[in-house]
Design a protein around this motif. Structure first.
Motif, PDB file in Angstrom:
ATOM      1  N   ILE A  88       8.387 -34.870  11.309  1.00 21.42           N
ATOM      2  CA  ILE A  88       8.282 -34.234  10.000  1.00 21.42           C
ATOM      3  C   ILE A  88       6.807 -34.141   9.634  1.00 21.42           C
ATOM      4  O   ILE A  88       6.055 -35.110   9.775  1.00 21.42           O
ATOM      5  CB  ILE A  88       9.090 -35.014   8.932  1.00 21.42           C
ATOM      6  N   SER A  89       6.398 -32.965   9.214  1.00 22.50           N
ATOM      7  CA  SER A  89       4.974 -32.696   8.963  1.00 22.50           C
ATOM      8  C   SER A  89       4.591 -33.017   7.521  1.00 22.50           C
ATOM      9  O   SER A  89       5.332 -32.679   6.592  1.00 22.50           O
ATOM     10  CB  SER A  89       4.662 -31.220   9.248  1.00 22.50           C
ATOM     11  N   GLY A  90       3.422 -33.661   7.341  1.00 25.68           N
ATOM     12  CA  GLY A  90       2.928 -33.982   6.010  1.00 25.68           C
ATOM     13  C   GLY A  90       2.153 -35.281   6.014  1.00 25.68           C
ATOM     14  O   GLY A  90       1.863 -35.854   7.078  1.00 25.68           O
ATOM     15  N   GLU A  91       1.814 -35.761   4.827  1.00 27.65           N
ATOM     16  CA  GLU A  91       1.094 -37.021   4.709  1.00 27.65           C
ATOM     17  C   GLU A  91       1.980 -38.154   5.209  1.00 27.65           C
ATOM     18  O   GLU A  91       3.136 -38.292   4.794  1.00 27.65           O
ATOM     19  CB  GLU A  91       0.691 -37.281   3.262  1.00 27.65           C
ATOM     20  N   VAL A  92       1.431 -38.976   6.094  1.00 28.92           N
ATOM     21  CA  VAL A  92       2.217 -40.014   6.776  1.00 28.92           C
ATOM     22  C   VAL A  92       2.917 -40.940   5.793  1.00 28.92           C
ATOM     23  O   VAL A  92       4.095 -41.267   5.950  1.00 28.92           O
ATOM     24  CB  VAL A  92       1.322 -40.820   7.737  1.00 28.92           C
ATOM     25  N   THR A  93       2.200 -41.377   4.761  1.00 29.29           N
ATOM     26  CA  THR A  93       2.803 -42.334   3.817  1.00 29.29           C
ATOM     27  C   THR A  93       4.010 -41.725   3.086  1.00 29.29           C
ATOM     28  O   THR A  93       4.954 -42.432   2.738  1.00 29.29           O
ATOM     29  CB  THR A  93       1.754 -42.799   2.787  1.00 29.29           C
ATOM     30  N   GLU A  94       3.947 -40.424   2.878  1.00 30.50           N
ATOM     31  CA  GLU A  94       5.070 -39.757   2.209  1.00 30.50           C
ATOM     32  C   GLU A  94       6.216 -39.476   3.171  1.00 30.50           C
ATOM     33  O   GLU A  94       7.390 -39.425   2.782  1.00 30.50           O
ATOM     34  CB  GLU A  94       4.597 -38.437   1.590  1.00 30.50           C
ATOM     35  N   MET A  95       5.875 -39.309   4.457  1.00 28.61           N
ATOM     36  CA  MET A  95       6.873 -38.875   5.433  1.00 28.61           C
ATOM     37  C   MET A  95       7.715 -40.021   6.001  1.00 28.61           C
ATOM     38  O   MET A  95       8.815 -39.789   6.494  1.00 28.61           O
ATOM     39  CB  MET A  95       6.199 -38.151   6.616  1.00 28.61           C
ATOM     40  N   ARG A  96       7.198 -41.250   5.932  1.00 24.60           N
ATOM     41  CA  ARG A  96       7.903 -42.367   6.579  1.00 24.60           C
ATOM     42  C   ARG A  96       9.368 -42.483   6.152  1.00 24.60           C
ATOM     43  O   ARG A  96      10.255 -42.562   6.995  1.00 24.60           O
ATOM     44  CB  ARG A  96       7.157 -43.670   6.319  1.00 24.60           C
ATOM     45  N   PRO A  97       9.684 -42.531   4.846  1.00 25.85           N
ATOM     46  CA  PRO A  97      11.102 -42.671   4.462  1.00 25.85           C
ATOM     47  C   PRO A  97      11.949 -41.475   4.888  1.00 25.85           C
ATOM     48  O   PRO A  97      13.108 -41.626   5.272  1.00 25.85           O
ATOM     49  CB  PRO A  97      11.056 -42.804   2.942  1.00 25.85           C
ATOM     50  N   PHE A  98      11.366 -40.262   4.851  1.00 25.95           N
ATOM     51  CA  PHE A  98      12.108 -39.087   5.291  1.00 25.95           C
ATOM     52  C   PHE A  98      12.398 -39.154   6.790  1.00 25.95           C
ATOM     53  O   PHE A  98      13.461 -38.770   7.260  1.00 25.95           O
ATOM     54  CB  PHE A  98      11.334 -37.802   4.972  1.00 25.95           C
ATOM     55  N   GLY A  99      11.411 -39.641   7.540  1.00 34.51           N
ATOM     56  CA  GLY A  99      11.584 -39.744   8.992  1.00 34.51           C
ATOM     57  C   GLY A  99      12.737 -40.649   9.359  1.00 34.51           C
ATOM     58  O   GLY A  99      13.538 -40.336  10.243  1.00 34.51           O
ATOM     59  N   ASN A 100      12.848 -41.773   8.687  1.00 30.52           N
ATOM     60  CA  ASN A 100      13.947 -42.704   8.983  1.00 30.52           C
ATOM     61  C   ASN A 100      15.306 -42.101   8.625  1.00 30.52           C
ATOM     62  O   ASN A 100      16.298 -42.317   9.327  1.00 30.52           O
ATOM     63  CB  ASN A 100      13.732 -44.014   8.212  1.00 30.52           C
ATOM     64  N   ILE A 101      15.325 -41.337   7.526  1.00 32.20           N
ATOM     65  CA  ILE A 101      16.579 -40.681   7.138  1.00 32.20           C
ATOM     66  C   ILE A 101      17.005 -39.677   8.207  1.00 32.20           C
ATOM     67  O   ILE A 101      18.163 -39.608   8.612  1.00 32.20           O
ATOM     68  CB  ILE A 101      16.424 -39.973   5.769  1.00 32.20           C
ATOM     69  N   LEU A 102      16.025 -38.889   8.689  1.00 30.12           N
ATOM     70  CA  LEU A 102      16.315 -37.885   9.711  1.00 30.12           C
ATOM     71  C   LEU A 102      16.789 -38.539  11.007  1.00 30.12           C
ATOM     72  O   LEU A 102      17.730 -38.078  11.653  1.00 30.12           O
ATOM     73  CB  LEU A 102      15.072 -37.042   9.986  1.00 30.12           C
ATOM     74  N   LYS A 103      16.123 -39.601  11.374  1.00 28.47           N
ATOM     75  CA  LYS A 103      16.495 -40.307  12.596  1.00 28.47           C
ATOM     76  C   LYS A 103      17.933 -40.821  12.494  1.00 28.47           C
ATOM     77  O   LYS A 103      18.728 -40.687  13.422  1.00 28.47           O
ATOM     78  CB  LYS A 103      15.528 -41.471  12.836  1.00 28.47           C
ATOM     79  N   SER A 104      18.276 -41.369  11.350  1.00 22.89           N
ATOM     80  CA  SER A 104      19.639 -41.865  11.137  1.00 22.89           C
ATOM     81  C   SER A 104      20.658 -40.724  11.192  1.00 22.89           C
ATOM     82  O   SER A 104      21.759 -40.879  11.732  1.00 22.89           O
ATOM     83  CB  SER A 104      19.745 -42.579   9.779  1.00 22.89           C
ATOM     84  N   ALA A 105      20.271 -39.553  10.649  1.00 21.65           N
ATOM     85  CA  ALA A 105      21.171 -38.397  10.647  1.00 21.65           C
ATOM     86  C   ALA A 105      21.457 -37.929  12.068  1.00 21.65           C
ATOM     87  O   ALA A 105      22.596 -37.598  12.414  1.00 21.65           O
ATOM     88  CB  ALA A 105      20.569 -37.260   9.831  1.00 21.65           C
ATOM     89  N   VAL A 106      20.436 -37.908  12.904  1.00 20.49           N
ATOM     90  CA  VAL A 106      20.609 -37.488  14.297  1.00 20.49           C
ATOM     91  C   VAL A 106      21.520 -38.459  15.035  1.00 20.49           C
ATOM     92  O   VAL A 106      22.428 -38.060  15.773  1.00 20.49           O
ATOM     93  CB  VAL A 106      19.252 -37.370  15.007  1.00 20.49           C
ATOM     94  N   ILE A 107      21.283 -39.756  14.838  1.00 19.87           N
ATOM     95  CA  ILE A 107      22.102 -40.767  15.514  1.00 19.87           C
ATOM     96  C   ILE A 107      23.549 -40.683  15.051  1.00 19.87           C
ATOM     97  O   ILE A 107      24.489 -40.791  15.854  1.00 19.87           O
ATOM     98  CB  ILE A 107      21.522 -42.180  15.268  1.00 19.87           C
ATOM     99  N   LEU A 108      23.745 -40.442  13.765  1.00 17.87           N
ATOM    100  CA  LEU A 108      25.110 -40.292  13.237  1.00 17.87           C
ATOM    101  C   LEU A 108      25.803 -39.085  13.865  1.00 17.87           C
ATOM    102  O   LEU A 108      26.973 -39.150  14.240  1.00 17.87           O
ATOM    103  CB  LEU A 108      25.059 -40.130  11.714  1.00 17.87           C
TER     104      LEU A 108
END
Length: 342
Positions: A88-108
């Motif tokens: 996910i593109s953007g400021e790293v500090t802002e992207m961290r929580p979104f990244g984990n959500i996306l990762k969980s969505a893919v695994i689900l």
């Protein structure tokens, strides 16, 4: 190793970008983009993902570079293997929580797809088995007898077939205690080896699916013979009877067997075409048969005058050349009604 597909990845990207105002990429196990908010990038190599795959850990890029944009790239692991990367593109500090959500969505999604694939495989094996079982050329080998037991069928015992057709979709597990097989979304075959269950089972089906048609075979040594009887009885039921929902093969064995012997009867086919567009005459003939050729009862049931009934019967005679009041002609008309049902 499980492989993510483009359709899976793009579905996740499209869904998540409705809520997350940043570009999302999903890469396969080689680092190639297979889903992206920027469709032009699909098929290209994502260098941040390649690095995450090589290192086996999350890669954060804090500033834009020549080949990569700032953001976060999280490897997706499944059964000890990295099968892809979500970025996910953007400021790293802002992207961290979104990244984990996306990762969980893919695994689900992976878990759901694997469960669905297993269910589809199970259903396919079940349908292949049943197709073999209803083939009249199938021999009951030891292997087949053993396989049948896994579906609750003892091929060494006689059985009856209950065949159900409905205008609404039928749940395959409608009869959880009995072996049932879906013929289509709207038809179901149930194998019954205890005759004392037939009546209660028929009532249960009628309660759950009031508009369903039900046909019941005789007891047979093979499932294929029972299936043939049930399907022939179903054609008789839907072709001859009006406002009747259930029939047993024993009730219509004679006419069903005539149908079986004359399955390529072109004369009956011609009679079908002569009446197929006149629903009123077909209904009149069905009611006349259901009322055992009693003109008064038939007229009452149709809510018409007896003279109108006679006019319609004469019209049937005129169109088809077959007189409904003549027993031999009537047999041909019955075959015509049944032939209408495919």
């Amino acid at each position: 190793m499980y492989e993510l597909t483009h359709n899976q990845a793009q579905t996740i990207v499209d869904r998540m970008m409705m809520d997350i105002p940043y570009n999302i990429n999903i890469m396969d196990h080689t680092g190639r983009i297979i889903g992206s908010g920027n469709k032009r990038r699909i098929g290209t190599l994502h260098h941040g993902a390649c690095k995450a795959i090589r290192q086996g850990q999350t890669v954060e890029i804090h500033k834009d570079e020549e080949l990569v944009k700032k953001g976060i790239n999280l490897p997706i692991e499944w059964n000890g293997h990295i099968i892809g990367v979500v970025g996910i593109s953007g400021e790293v500090t802002e992207m961290r929580p979104f990244g984990n959500i996306l990762k969980s969505a893919v695994i689900l999604l992976i878990e759901q797809n694997i469960a669905l694939e297993k269910a589809n495989l199970k259903n396919n094996l079940k349908q292949e088995f049943f197709s073999l079982l209803i083939d009249s050329d199938t021999t009951y080998t030891k292997e087949l007898i053993s396989q049948a037991l896994t579906y609750g069928i003892e091929l060494t015992k006689s059985s009856q077939i209950i065949y159900v057709e409905s205008s609404s979709e039928i749940a395959e597990d409608m009869m959880k205690s009995l072996p049932s097989f879906r013929m289509s979304n709207y038809s179901l075959c149930i194998v019954v080896q205890e005759t004392d269950k037939i009546e209660a089972l028929q009532q249960t089906i009628a309660n759950q699916y009031p508009n369903a048609f039900i046909s019941i075979s005789k007891m047979n040594d093979t499932v294929s013979e029972g299936m043939l009887q049930a399907k022939l009885a179903m054609r008789v039921l839907k072709g001859v009877y009006f406002d009747v929902k259930a029939i047993s093969y024993s009730q219509c064995e004679f006419i069903a067997d005539i149908l079986k012997l004359h399955k390529n009867d072109t004369k009956a086919e011609r009679l079908i075409h002569s009446l197929e567009k006149d629903d009123e005459l077909i209904k009149t003939l069905q009611v006349y048969l259901s009322c055992n050729l009693n003109a008064n009862v038939s007229a009452d049931r149709l809510m018409i005058h007896r003279n109108t009934l006679n006019y319609r019967l004469q019209k049937i005679h005129s169109i088809t050349g077959k007189d409904p009041k003549h027993i031999l002609d009537l047999v041909e008309l019955i075959c015509m009604l049944i032939k209408r049902i495919k």
